[in-house]
Design a protein around this motif. Structure first.
Motif, PDB file in Angstrom:
ATOM      1  N   TYR A 463      39.622  40.899  28.479  1.00  0.00           N
ATOM      2  CA  TYR A 463      39.357  39.883  29.521  1.00  0.00           C
ATOM      3  C   TYR A 463      40.660  39.472  30.211  1.00  0.00           C
ATOM      4  CZ  TYR A 463      34.363  38.800  29.335  1.00  0.00           C
ATOM      5  OH  TYR A 463      32.996  38.846  29.468  1.00  0.00           O
ATOM      6  N   ARG A 464      41.712  39.283  29.410  1.00  0.00           N
ATOM      7  CA  ARG A 464      42.998  38.892  30.028  1.00  0.00           C
ATOM      8  C   ARG A 464      43.456  39.941  31.023  1.00  0.00           C
ATOM      9  NH1 ARG A 464      45.901  37.237  24.347  1.00  0.00           N
ATOM     10  NH2 ARG A 464      45.298  35.029  24.277  1.00  0.00           N
ATOM     11  N   ALA A 465      43.378  41.191  30.581  1.00  0.00           N
ATOM     12  CA  ALA A 465      43.852  42.278  31.456  1.00  0.00           C
ATOM     13  C   ALA A 465      42.967  42.371  32.700  1.00  0.00           C
ATOM     14  CB  ALA A 465      43.833  43.602  30.684  1.00  0.00           C
ATOM     15  N   ALA A 466      41.673  42.240  32.498  1.00  0.00           N
ATOM     16  CA  ALA A 466      40.756  42.402  33.629  1.00  0.00           C
ATOM     17  C   ALA A 466      40.947  41.283  34.650  1.00  0.00           C
ATOM     18  CB  ALA A 466      39.311  42.421  33.118  1.00  0.00           C
ATOM     19  N   ILE A 467      41.119  40.060  34.168  1.00  0.00           N
ATOM     20  CA  ILE A 467      41.266  38.941  35.109  1.00  0.00           C
ATOM     21  C   ILE A 467      42.573  39.080  35.889  1.00  0.00           C
ATOM     22  CG2 ILE A 467      41.525  36.421  35.272  1.00  0.00           C
ATOM     23  CD1 ILE A 467      39.518  36.260  32.890  1.00  0.00           C
ATOM     24  N   ALA A 468      43.634  39.512  35.191  1.00  0.00           N
ATOM     25  CA  ALA A 468      44.923  39.683  35.885  1.00  0.00           C
ATOM     26  C   ALA A 468      44.828  40.789  36.945  1.00  0.00           C
ATOM     27  CB  ALA A 468      46.014  40.006  34.864  1.00  0.00           C
ATOM     28  N   LEU A 469      44.177  41.863  36.580  1.00  0.00           N
ATOM     29  CA  LEU A 469      44.076  42.997  37.500  1.00  0.00           C
ATOM     30  C   LEU A 469      43.171  42.673  38.684  1.00  0.00           C
ATOM     31  CD1 LEU A 469      45.284  45.791  37.435  1.00  0.00           C
ATOM     32  CD2 LEU A 469      43.323  46.585  36.108  1.00  0.00           C
ATOM     33  N   ARG A 470      42.093  41.970  38.369  1.00  0.00           N
ATOM     34  CA  ARG A 470      41.141  41.576  39.419  1.00  0.00           C
ATOM     35  C   ARG A 470      41.840  40.754  40.500  1.00  0.00           C
ATOM     36  NH1 ARG A 470      35.768  39.013  40.046  1.00  0.00           N
ATOM     37  NH2 ARG A 470      36.117  36.991  40.988  1.00  0.00           N
ATOM     38  N   ARG A 471      42.735  39.901  40.065  1.00  0.00           N
ATOM     39  CA  ARG A 471      43.481  39.070  41.008  1.00  0.00           C
ATOM     40  C   ARG A 471      44.174  39.940  42.061  1.00  0.00           C
ATOM     41  NH1 ARG A 471      44.781  33.774  40.286  1.00  0.00           N
ATOM     42  NH2 ARG A 471      44.345  33.426  38.107  1.00  0.00           N
ATOM     43  N   LYS A 472      44.684  41.098  41.604  1.00  0.00           N
ATOM     44  CA  LYS A 472      45.389  41.982  42.539  1.00  0.00           C
ATOM     45  C   LYS A 472      44.407  42.796  43.361  1.00  0.00           C
ATOM     46  CE  LYS A 472      49.311  42.749  39.488  1.00  0.00           C
ATOM     47  NZ  LYS A 472      49.189  43.497  38.246  1.00  0.00           N
ATOM     48  N   LEU A 473      43.282  43.141  42.742  1.00  0.00           N
ATOM     49  CA  LEU A 473      42.407  44.125  43.393  1.00  0.00           C
ATOM     50  C   LEU A 473      41.331  43.523  44.275  1.00  0.00           C
ATOM     51  CD1 LEU A 473      41.896  46.586  40.400  1.00  0.00           C
ATOM     52  CD2 LEU A 473      43.257  46.973  42.458  1.00  0.00           C
ATOM     53  N   LEU A 474      40.867  42.322  43.893  1.00  0.00           N
ATOM     54  CA  LEU A 474      39.670  41.827  44.575  1.00  0.00           C
ATOM     55  C   LEU A 474      40.007  41.297  45.958  1.00  0.00           C
ATOM     56  CD1 LEU A 474      36.634  41.495  44.187  1.00  0.00           C
ATOM     57  CD2 LEU A 474      37.073  39.151  43.487  1.00  0.00           C
ATOM     58  N   THR A 475      39.395  41.913  46.926  1.00  0.00           N
ATOM     59  CA  THR A 475      39.516  41.406  48.288  1.00  0.00           C
ATOM     60  C   THR A 475      38.120  40.974  48.681  1.00  0.00           C
ATOM     61  OG1 THR A 475      39.050  43.577  49.146  1.00  0.00           O
ATOM     62  CG2 THR A 475      41.366  42.989  48.907  1.00  0.00           C
ATOM     63  N   SER A 476      38.022  40.132  49.648  1.00  0.00           N
ATOM     64  CA  SER A 476      36.669  39.761  50.048  1.00  0.00           C
ATOM     65  C   SER A 476      36.369  40.493  51.341  1.00  0.00           C
ATOM     66  CB  SER A 476      36.554  38.259  50.249  1.00  0.00           C
ATOM     67  OG  SER A 476      37.380  37.882  51.296  1.00  0.00           O
ATOM     68  N   GLY A 477      35.152  40.556  51.652  1.00  0.00           N
ATOM     69  CA  GLY A 477      34.840  41.111  52.959  1.00  0.00           C
ATOM     70  C   GLY A 477      34.140  42.439  52.910  1.00  0.00           C
ATOM     71  N   ALA A 478      34.905  43.522  52.910  1.00  0.00           N
ATOM     72  CA  ALA A 478      34.307  44.849  53.116  1.00  0.00           C
ATOM     73  C   ALA A 478      33.151  45.102  52.160  1.00  0.00           C
ATOM     74  CB  ALA A 478      35.374  45.908  52.920  1.00  0.00           C
TER      75      ALA A 478
END
Ligand code: TEU
Length: 556
Positions: A463-478
């Motif tokens: 979970y820690r790794a996923a939340i940190a990575l998501r912060r970088k990867l998740l964009t909104s929109g497309a």
């Protein structure tokens, strides 16, 4: 962009999170002390279930005073310290608002009981004369969610409505006092610094109370879905949230809010998320879905489509796997597809026997999926530990009115509210210095934060790794691109090349091309197969055609 649109929100059930004063009940000081855990997890916000003064007829959802802290959970000064500390750590704080009903110990209800029928004090609630020659039958067939009639008779012979426990009289939202009181209450917490609200049973406030009261013997499953039900999801309820939004927008940044509506489908759910209303509404479709590729794919795509059509630009998507009202998903997902979960709970978790390794495996895959979906992800305390349901609590400990009001026909929700294990040892596994208000089974120690922290492959570290990575990867929109293929494989790609693939099937599938950046189970280096019940995040170099973005939704 509004912070809440992509937020990871951590749901704290305060009585079961951490006990700061050693009385066996979790409290605000406990939450304060455990903030480093939440910061390390990387969540954006914390939602606190009710911590207000409450006689505890329904785990705190029976509120006796909306502007104070229950003495067993702390003081307003503790709350103020908590808000400040949460903000210092760069997180936000969301509190629960319970507007459908109060506790029967609320001063308004006590006043109503001693006031005559027809008085303004009774107008704030839903009092009616009974049917039958002596008024001995309830005024209508409306039922309580917790079992039995939704009406209770008082000493002078009138009846009052309670859609939940009898200690939770329903408020009358046609009454001006009620509307003003909640606006003032929202403002009161906002002025103390809270960043948003979770709105309890948001779809029940507006009721058609005109005489004769209309029949509605059903609860959830057979409600009309067009705004005409006398009790739930009426069109007028949206006026209430428009007035709340005007207040929320007076703050900078505007306050966020999320509606809790257990509506049977989401054909109208996302209306609550419109830009001039609450902004978010819980989407419970993952909780309700069977664990198979086509079902998950269908409910996710349907939610995204419903959201797009109903919520206009203002609303955000939300995803949830568990909360304090449902059996924990590490156990739920281990049940055979057609098992009756209520029967399993009633058997104390013994029939059918479940495979907890399978449950954990699926819970980890589901967690990666949750965190890869566009929008906001709500994590219930203990999800990050893949905590199973405690299904065999001795019945003498059960507190849930669901258990008591149904005479034991339903087990209720205590099994997902067992105090969290923080350490491997200690009187309540680090929850506090003393015992815990619901007994913790010995096996819980293996799920503790202390046990999982040093293990790089633990669910906590996933979970820690996923939340940190998501912060970088998740964009909104497309919009997402969905890939066809084996129906047991769920596979989508974000516009920036971030992909999520989940294998729901019972045999390995070949991994789509791309670099594996995170996997829900340890994969062999260079593995080209995705084992059953495993999710991966990939970074794809290639730009495959957006094969399905505009394809029609499958039926169902
Ligand atoms: O739950 C609303 C609700 O409709 C629940 O009855 C839900 O259907 C059930 O718990 C699912 O098992 C909210 C709160 O989340 C819950 O804890 C409260 O008991 C309830 O409102 C009354 O305030």
């Amino acid at each position: 962009m509004d912070w809440w649109r992509t937020a990871v929100v951590y749901h704290v059930y305060p009585r079961s999170f951490a006990d700061g004063n050693g009385d066996g009940v979790g409290d605000l000081v406990g939450v304060l002390r455990r903030l480093p855990h939440l910061q390390r997890l990387g969540v954006d916000a914390i939602w606190l279930s009710p911590f207000y003064p409450s006689p505890m007829a329904d785990g705190g959802y029976d509120v006796a005073d909306h502007r104070d802290v229950d003495p067993s959970l702390g003081t307003l000064a503790d709350f103020e310290k908590l808000v400040a500390a949460v903000h210092d750590l760069g997180m936000r704080l969301i509190v629960d608002i319970v507007p459908n009903h109060t506790s029967d110990q609320h001063p308004w209800f006590r006043e109503a009981l001693s006031a005559p029928s027809g008085s303004p004090a009774r107008q704030r609630y839903v009092f009616r004369n009974g049917r039958g020659s002596r008024g001995e039958q309830p005024p209508s067939d409306w039922r309580s969610h917790f079992g039995g009639s939704g009406w209770e008779r008082v000493a002078d012979g009138q009846w009052y409505l309670h859609l939940f426990a009898r200690e939770q009289p329903d408020l009358n939202w046609d009454d001006a006092d009620v509307r003003r009181y909640f606006l003032d209450t929202l403002r009161w917490w906002a002025d103390l610094g809270v960043d948003g609200f979770r709105v309890d049973v948001a779809h029940a406030l507006a009721k058609d109370l005109s005489e004769p009261l209309r029949s509605q013997p059903n609860l959830d499953s057979r409600l009309p879905l067009d705004g005409t039900d006398p009790l739930y999801d009426r069109d007028e309820v949206h006026d209430i949230y428009r007035s709340w939004r005007r207040l929320f927008d007076e703050y900078q940044p505007p306050l966020m809010a999320v509606a809790e509506t257990w509506t049977p489908t989401n054909s109208r759910t996302y209306l609550y998320a419109r830009h001039d209303e609450l902004g978010q509404v819980f989407d419970f479709s993952l909780i309700k879905s069977r664990w198979d590729g086509p079902s998950y794919r269908r409910v996710i795509r349907r939610s995204m489509e419903d959201h797009r059509r109903q919520a206009d630009d203002g609303g955000g998507l939300t995803w949830v796997l568990s909360n304090h009202d449902v059996p924990r998903h590490a156990s739920r997902l281990a049940l055979p597809p057609d098992a009756d979960i209520e029967a399993w709970l009633l058997s104390g978790g013994t029939r059918p026997r479940i495979d907890l390794d399978l449950g954990r495996r699926r819970a980890r895959a589901a967690g990666l999926l949750l965190l890869a979906l566009p929008g906001s992800a709500y994590i219930y305390q203990g999800d990050e530990l893949a905590l199973p349901e405690v299904a065999d609590l001795p019945v003498e400990f059960l507190r849930d009115p669901v258990w008591h009001r149904t005479g034991g026909a339903l087990r209720g929700r205590d099994g997902c509210r067992v105090p969290l294990p923080w350490t491997r040892t200690g009187p309540s596994l680090g929850f506090g210095d003393a015992g815990a208000w619901l007994p913790q089974p010995a096996w819980l120690a293996d799920y503790s934060v202390e046990a999982q922290d040093p293990d790089p492959d633990s669910t906590l570290n996933l979970y820690r790794a996923a939340i940190a990575l998501r912060r970088k990867l998740l964009t909104s929109g497309a919009p997402l691109t969905w890939y066809d293929g084996d129906p047991s494989l769920l596979h989508f790609r974000h516009g920036n090349g971030w992909e999520c693939v989940v294998n729901f099937g019972d045999r390995a599938q070949s991994l789509p091309p791309g670099e594996v950046v995170l996997a829900s189970q340890v994969l062999e280096p260079g593995a080209r197969n995705l084992p059953p019940d495993v999710a991966v995040w990939l970074r794809s170099g290639d730009q495959r055609p957006d094969s399905e973005t505009s394809a029609p939704l499958p039926p169902g």
